[in-house]
Design a protein around this motif. Structure first.
Motif, short mmCIF file in Angstrom:
data_model
loop_
_atom_site.label_atom_id
_atom_site.label_comp_id
_atom_site.label_asym_id
_atom_site.label_seq_id
_atom_site.Cartn_x
_atom_site.Cartn_y
_atom_site.Cartn_z
N GLU A 305 17.93 9.49 -28.79
CA GLU A 305 17.17 8.23 -28.79
C GLU A 305 16.56 7.85 -27.74
O GLU A 305 15.42 7.43 -27.24
CB GLU A 305 17.99 7.03 -29.50
N HIS A 306 17.34 7.75 -26.57
CA HIS A 306 17.04 7.71 -25.19
C HIS A 306 15.99 8.66 -24.86
O HIS A 306 14.89 8.27 -24.26
CB HIS A 306 18.17 7.95 -24.40
N PHE A 307 16.00 9.82 -24.94
CA PHE A 307 15.05 10.93 -24.77
C PHE A 307 13.82 10.63 -25.61
O PHE A 307 12.64 11.00 -25.20
CB PHE A 307 15.59 12.24 -24.94
N LEU A 308 13.91 10.00 -26.76
CA LEU A 308 12.77 9.58 -27.64
C LEU A 308 11.90 8.05 -27.22
O LEU A 308 10.97 7.61 -27.65
CB LEU A 308 13.00 9.65 -28.77
N GLY A 309 12.69 7.71 -26.18
CA GLY A 309 11.99 6.41 -25.60
C GLY A 309 12.59 5.19 -25.89
O GLY A 309 12.44 4.33 -25.58
N LYS A 310 13.76 5.32 -26.73
CA LYS A 310 14.52 4.04 -27.34
C LYS A 310 15.59 3.77 -25.88
O LYS A 310 16.80 4.15 -26.23
CB LYS A 310 15.02 4.39 -28.57
N ARG A 311 15.25 2.79 -25.18
CA ARG A 311 15.93 2.51 -24.09
C ARG A 311 16.88 1.29 -24.08
O ARG A 311 17.67 0.99 -23.12
CB ARG A 311 15.30 2.67 -22.85
N ASN A 312 16.83 0.29 -24.99
CA ASN A 312 17.45 -0.76 -24.84
C ASN A 312 18.77 -0.44 -25.27
O ASN A 312 19.41 0.20 -26.06
CB ASN A 312 17.06 -1.85 -25.79
N PRO A 313 19.87 -0.82 -24.21
CA PRO A 313 21.22 -0.43 -24.35
C PRO A 313 21.84 -0.89 -25.53
O PRO A 313 21.76 -2.05 -26.03
CB PRO A 313 22.01 -1.19 -23.16
N GLU A 314 22.80 -0.16 -26.32
CA GLU A 314 23.31 -0.56 -27.49
C GLU A 314 24.94 -0.54 -27.22
O GLU A 314 25.25 0.38 -26.43
CB GLU A 314 23.11 0.06 -28.48
N GLN A 315 25.90 -1.37 -28.04
CA GLN A 315 27.17 -1.27 -27.88
C GLN A 315 27.50 -0.93 -29.24
O GLN A 315 27.48 -1.51 -30.24
CB GLN A 315 27.66 -2.67 -27.46
N ARG A 316 28.37 0.12 -29.36
CA ARG A 316 28.77 0.74 -30.74
C ARG A 316 30.47 0.83 -30.69
O ARG A 316 30.79 1.29 -29.62
CB ARG A 316 28.25 1.87 -30.96
N LEU A 317 30.97 0.22 -31.82
CA LEU A 317 32.61 0.27 -31.95
C LEU A 317 32.75 1.67 -33.04
O LEU A 317 32.24 1.96 -33.97
CB LEU A 317 33.03 -0.87 -32.52
N ILE A 318 34.00 2.26 -32.52
CA ILE A 318 34.35 3.30 -33.26
C ILE A 318 35.94 2.92 -33.80
O ILE A 318 36.73 2.85 -32.77
CB ILE A 318 34.46 4.63 -32.42
N PRO A 319 36.16 2.74 -35.07
CA PRO A 319 37.55 2.64 -35.41
C PRO A 319 38.38 3.89 -35.46
O PRO A 319 38.29 4.73 -35.42
CB PRO A 319 37.40 2.31 -37.05
N LEU A 320 39.65 3.15 -34.86
CA LEU A 320 40.63 4.49 -34.84
C LEU A 320 41.19 4.90 -36.10
O LEU A 320 41.28 4.06 -37.08
CB LEU A 320 41.72 4.02 -33.83
N LYS A 321 41.64 6.11 -36.36
CA LYS A 321 42.16 6.69 -37.28
C LYS A 321 43.68 6.38 -37.28
O LYS A 321 44.44 6.84 -36.50
CB LYS A 321 41.78 8.03 -37.57
N PHE A 322 44.21 6.06 -38.52
CA PHE A 322 45.75 5.87 -38.68
C PHE A 322 46.44 6.95 -39.33
O PHE A 322 46.01 7.25 -40.61
CB PHE A 322 46.08 4.54 -39.36
N LEU A 323 47.43 7.67 -38.59
CA LEU A 323 48.21 8.82 -39.23
C LEU A 323 49.57 8.29 -39.56
O LEU A 323 50.32 7.97 -38.53
CB LEU A 323 48.08 9.87 -38.12
N LYS A 324 49.83 8.30 -40.78
CA LYS A 324 51.05 7.72 -41.22
C LYS A 324 52.02 8.81 -41.31
O LYS A 324 51.96 10.15 -41.36
CB LYS A 324 50.98 7.38 -42.77
N TYR A 325 53.42 8.39 -40.59
CA TYR A 325 54.41 9.75 -40.48
C TYR A 325 54.72 10.08 -41.91
O TYR A 325 54.88 9.11 -42.89
CB TYR A 325 55.63 9.02 -39.70
N LYS A 326 55.24 11.13 -41.98
CA LYS A 326 55.59 11.67 -42.97
C LYS A 326 57.16 11.15 -43.35
O LYS A 326 57.97 11.08 -42.67
CB LYS A 326 55.64 13.26 -43.09
N SER A 327 57.27 10.74 -44.70
CA SER A 327 58.72 10.16 -45.09
C SER A 327 59.98 11.21 -44.86
O SER A 327 59.70 12.28 -45.25
CB SER A 327 58.76 9.83 -46.41
#
Length: 327
Positions: A305-327
């Motif tokens: 998007e930057h290289f296409l000219g969309k330069r307004n800064p954006e802030q994005r969140l990525i959820p972490l993945k939860f890995l449950k221990y095996k019983s």
């Protein structure tokens, strides 16, 4: 950076971006003035570049880049050159976790059709780092896994016209793609509350205290529960020993890197303290993991998007993945 290397990087940058065109570079006198180094040093660097075939000297005119040294896959131009910095950029080596974080980003840069340059920085202050990055002549910069990044440096790079994406929260001048560790740590805190953990010994540095531990504390506050939280750095600064802590606290959780678990566990056992050991982002039932592939895709999508000219800064969140221990 070695002075001759500055000249080499300058020439390589021109050669790369010139594509199939041969371009005249500055004279040795101009290069010496530009980089603030001796003309004899410049002459040595230029001779090496001529000998290596990167420059073509033309008597009485000057030195020209040799486009045959960088063959472009597209007519007349080279792909965008994306720089990546891992952590401080001054790593002597890359750890397993560092490679697991770095590799997906490198793979994604290549997959979308750009070329990659991993930057090794030698500067120790902001001015030096800024000059090193700008002289690298990359078309964009991705900076990952550096918890001590300064917004002032990010702003300077953005003001200089360099698209920058990092994974630190709170920056307003550049794009940020940030793992949502706040939510994960809050959930960890909720589990500690549910298990009625009365004491926490926290042995991670200041950044983690300000971020991770803050959310654990918030979970206790929201539940209206009390917990005696001791920060390892503060405990040590008080002059007290680790022995004294486990003599005083007989039940709780030590949150520390896995390398220190055996040390704390041995002390707890010695004083008959019932302590569980948790690493960062782990719980009794499982652990949170970073989806590095998701971050890489999001960063490169934003770079496009930057290289296409969309330069307004954006802030994005990525959820972490939860890995449950095996019983």
């Amino acid at each position: 950076m070695k002075e001759t290397l500055k000249i080499r990087h300058y020439v390589m940058g021109i050669l790369y971006h010139a594509g199939s065109t041969s371009v005249q570079i500055m004279s040795s006198r101009e290069l010496a003035a530009h980089f603030g180094i001796a003309r004899s040093t410049v002459s040595l660097a230029l001779k090496e570049l001529v000998d290596d075939g990167f420059l073509i000297p033309k008597r009485g005119i000057g030195n020209f880049t040799n486009p045959k040294m960088f063959l472009s896959p597209r007519t007349g131009e080279m792909p965008r050159l994306v720089g990546i910095v891992l952590e401080s950029g001054r790593n002597f080596y890359v750890t397993k976790s560092g490679w697991e974080s770095l590799r997906p980003t490198c793979d994604e840069v290549i997959r979308v059709g750009y070329n990659l340059r991993c930057l090794q920085l030698s500067g120790t202050d902001e001015d030096e780092v800024f000059e090193e990055i700008m002289s690298s002549q990359v078309d964009a910069l991705i900076w990952i896994d550096h918890v001590a990044l300064k917004e002032s440096l990010m702003k300077r790079l953005a003001d200089a016209g360099l698209p920058v994406i990092c994974d630190n929260s709170g920056f307003s001048q550049v794009d940020t793609v940030v793992y949502d560790t706040d939510s994960a740590c809050y959930e960890i805190g909720k589990e500690l509350v549910e298990r009625n953990v009365p004491a926490i010994f926290y042995a991670f540095p200041d950044w983690f205290v300000e971020h991770d531990l803050r959310m654990i504390k918030q979970a206790y506050r929201d539940a209206g529960k009390e917990c005696r939280i001791t920060i390892a750095k503060d405990w040590k600064a008080s002059g007290a020993s680790m022995d004294e802590y486990f003599q005083m606290e007989k039940k709780g959780v030590a949150i520390a890197s896995s390398q220190r678990h055996s040390f704390f566990q041995e002390l707890a056992s010695q004083y008959h303290a019932d302590f569980s050991m948790l690493d960062r982002l782990t719980t009794f039932s499982g652990k949170y993991i970073y989806p590095h592939e998701d971050r890489a895709r999001m960063m490169l999508a934003r770079l496009n998007e930057h290289f296409l000219g969309k330069r307004n800064p954006e802030q994005r969140l990525i959820p972490l993945k939860f890995l449950k221990y095996k019983s």
